[in-house]
Design an enzyme around this catalytic site. Structure first.
Site, mmCIF file in Angstrom:
data_model
loop_
_atom_site.group_PDB
_atom_site.id
_atom_site.type_symbol
_atom_site.label_atom_id
_atom_site.label_comp_id
_atom_site.label_asym_id
_atom_site.label_seq_id
_atom_site.Cartn_x
_atom_site.Cartn_y
_atom_site.Cartn_z
ATOM 1 N N ASP A 1 0.815 -1.220 0.000
ATOM 2 C CA ASP A 1 0.000 0.000 0.000
ATOM 3 C C ASP A 1 0.849 1.270 0.000
ATOM 4 O OD1 ASP A 1 -2.273 -1.665 0.296
ATOM 5 O OD2 ASP A 1 -1.931 -1.722 2.452
ATOM 6 N N LYS B 1 2.286 2.310 -5.031
ATOM 7 C CA LYS B 1 2.996 1.854 -6.234
ATOM 8 C C LYS B 1 2.188 2.139 -7.493
ATOM 9 C CE LYS B 1 3.202 -2.301 -4.504
ATOM 10 N NZ LYS B 1 2.806 -2.090 -3.114
ATOM 11 N N GLY C 1 -4.476 -3.959 -4.491
ATOM 12 C CA GLY C 1 -5.445 -2.996 -5.007
ATOM 13 C C GLY C 1 -4.695 -1.739 -5.352
ATOM 14 N N HIS C 2 -4.735 -1.355 -6.594
ATOM 15 C CA HIS C 2 -4.044 -0.139 -7.019
ATOM 16 C C HIS C 2 -5.067 0.939 -7.336
ATOM 17 C CE1 HIS C 2 -0.087 -2.151 -8.496
ATOM 18 N NE2 HIS C 2 -0.211 -2.112 -7.201
ATOM 19 N N GLN D 1 2.004 -5.834 -3.237
ATOM 20 C CA GLN D 1 2.361 -5.915 -1.805
ATOM 21 C C GLN D 1 3.718 -5.240 -1.552
ATOM 22 O OE1 GLN D 1 1.241 -9.229 -3.236
ATOM 23 N NE2 GLN D 1 -0.746 -8.371 -2.843
#
Ligand code: IMP
Length: 427
Positions: free
Chosen positions: A13, A16, A40-41, A223
């Site tokens: 988180d 990225k 989750g991006h 991650q």
């Protein structure tokens, strides 16, 4: 042209997605190399936000090849729904490619993830519940089902039947679950195969070809380093290799092909799920970071644990990944704080440790040793040139660089692409 790895320097988180999306403008190929729908991006372009769990961030540019690599575990249902959502918003997925070697998350993996967490009770990991651990277990245990298996009905049904013999034993005997029949799953997955067929490819070949043609390849990890199954805070980790070394496996290229590694760190630290976190703040400052930083999981919505920047951890991350430089995100979240702290060591009993340890007993017992710097108490969210930062902000960034033994090349002061300060040359 180079191949660059983007890797999370903390517990995931780190932002990225934004940095990958920003750098993607100049690259030809973006490869997601491990993990699955546990990630989750969030990408924000002109105020519109896009959240993806499986599709690489480069998808917002219609001329980039976006690859889901060999060591990703694909949840076909989630992937198809993301493809449909992107297409519905006018974003083409014609350049998406999925590795034929990628393993698939099956319904029993999701179920086992949940049941195993329940069984572990107070020893639970706090997984995202996306079936990631059980899928990698089957991959290593040679019981996995790969994307390529979707294209041979008999092979798929044969493999599934073989795997279900084992899975049903565990599900029924240990968990008193009714288990699965081949017919419960086969029809649905073979249909997914038809939908995904146009995207499936030998992605290692595409990447090698691109590198031969001197194209720019961005390898995007999900991650973060401290969640790596080998180098993280085991057992409170994910089941794959987010570190830069994982990029070779997930892209199907050798280490000599990688030119640079860009680590991403927040200006503070967060973690979701269980496990030690030496600089965690349980006070108003922690709450402030959570609120101002919007620190709630993109995948699960869980509140993230928040704390001060840990330079001991980051220096470890720089070493494990051979980071050439870092991008520091969410600096603006610190804007209002009168004092900023950086952890420079851990006190464990009478001893002060200056190097990170993956011995979680030591980490649990450690009290952080802090260095205090004055806050800047100025809005930095509109700054686009390093020279315009208050002196206190510059001092904070430079001090972090000194402590972690690596340059900070990019600073992000908000979610939008424009809210970025390019401080040092990286590529
Ligand atoms: P899993 O990957 O769902 O098995 O979860 C294992 C651990 O990794 C848990 O502590 C999760 O909260 C954490 N984790 C997995 N994916 C992410 C992520 O994308 N960001 C932050 N933590 C994650």
């Amino acid at each position: 042209m180079p191949a660059i790895v983007i890797v999370g320097a903390q517990w995931g988180d780190e932002g990225k997605g934004k940095i990958t999306d920003m750098l993607a403008e100049g690259v030809d190929v973006v490869v997601r190399y491990q993990g699955g729908a546990n990630a989750g991006h969030t990408m924000v372009v002109d105020g519109t936000s896009y959240i993806v769990h499986m599709i690489p961030s480069g998808i917002l540019y219609d001329d980039k090849i976006c690859i889901i690599g060999d060591d990703v575990v694909v949840n076909p249902k989630i992937l198809i729904s993301e493809i449909d959502k992107m297409e519905a918003r006018g974003i083409s997925t014609k350049n998406l490619r999925i590795s034929c070697n990628a393993h698939m998350v099956m319904p029993y993996h999701m179920e086992l993830d949940r049941l195993e967490e329940e069984l572990k009770g107070k020893h639970k990991i706090g997984t995202t519940g996306r079936g990631i651990g059980p899928t990698y277990v089957d991959k290593a245990g040679r019981l996995g089902i790969r994307v390529v298996d979707l294209f041979d009905k008999d092979e798929f049904i044969g493999r599934l039947g073989h795997t279900l013999k084992y899975k049903n034993l565990i599900l029924r005997e240990i968990f008193k679950h009714k288990g699965y029949e081949v017919e419960d799953i086969a029809g649905e997955y073979l249909e997914y195969g038809k939908r995904l067929a146009p995207y499936v490819a030998d992605t290692s070949m595409i990447i090698s070809q691109a590198l031969r043609e001197e194209k720019f390849v961005l390898l995007e990890g999900a991650q973060g380093t401290l969640l790596d199954v080998t180098h993280g805070t085991y057992p409170y980790v994910t089941s794959s290799h987010p570190i830069s070394g994982g990029a070779c496996i997930g892209a199907g290229i050798g280490p000599c092909k990688i030119d640079r590694v860009l680590g991403i760190t927040k200006a503070y630290t967060t973690r979701v799920g269980e496990g030690p976190f030496p600089t965690e703040l349980m006070d108003d400052t922690g709450e402030h970071l959570r609120k101002k930083g919007g620190e709630f999981g993109t995948t699960t919505g869980r509140p993230r644990r928040c704390g001060w920047l840990d330079a001991v951890l980051l220096r470890y991350s720089v070493r494990i990944n051979s980071m050439s430089a870092l991008a520091m995100t969410k600096l603006d979240v610190l804007d209002e704080l009168p004092v900023i702290r950086i952890c420079t060591g851990y006190q464990v009993g009478d001893e002060i440790i200056r190097e990170f340890t993956t011995d979680i007993r030591k980490l649990r017992e450690s009290t952080p040793v802090y260095e205090e710097l004055p806050g800047w108490q100025t809005d930095t969210s509109k700054i686009t040139d390093f020279r315009d930062f208050p002196d206190e902000t510059k001092s904070y960034i430079r001090r972090v660089e000194e402590l972690i033994h690596a340059p900070i090349a990019i600073i992000s002061v908000g979610p939008d692409r424009q809210q970025t300060v390019l401080f040092r040359k990286f590529v």
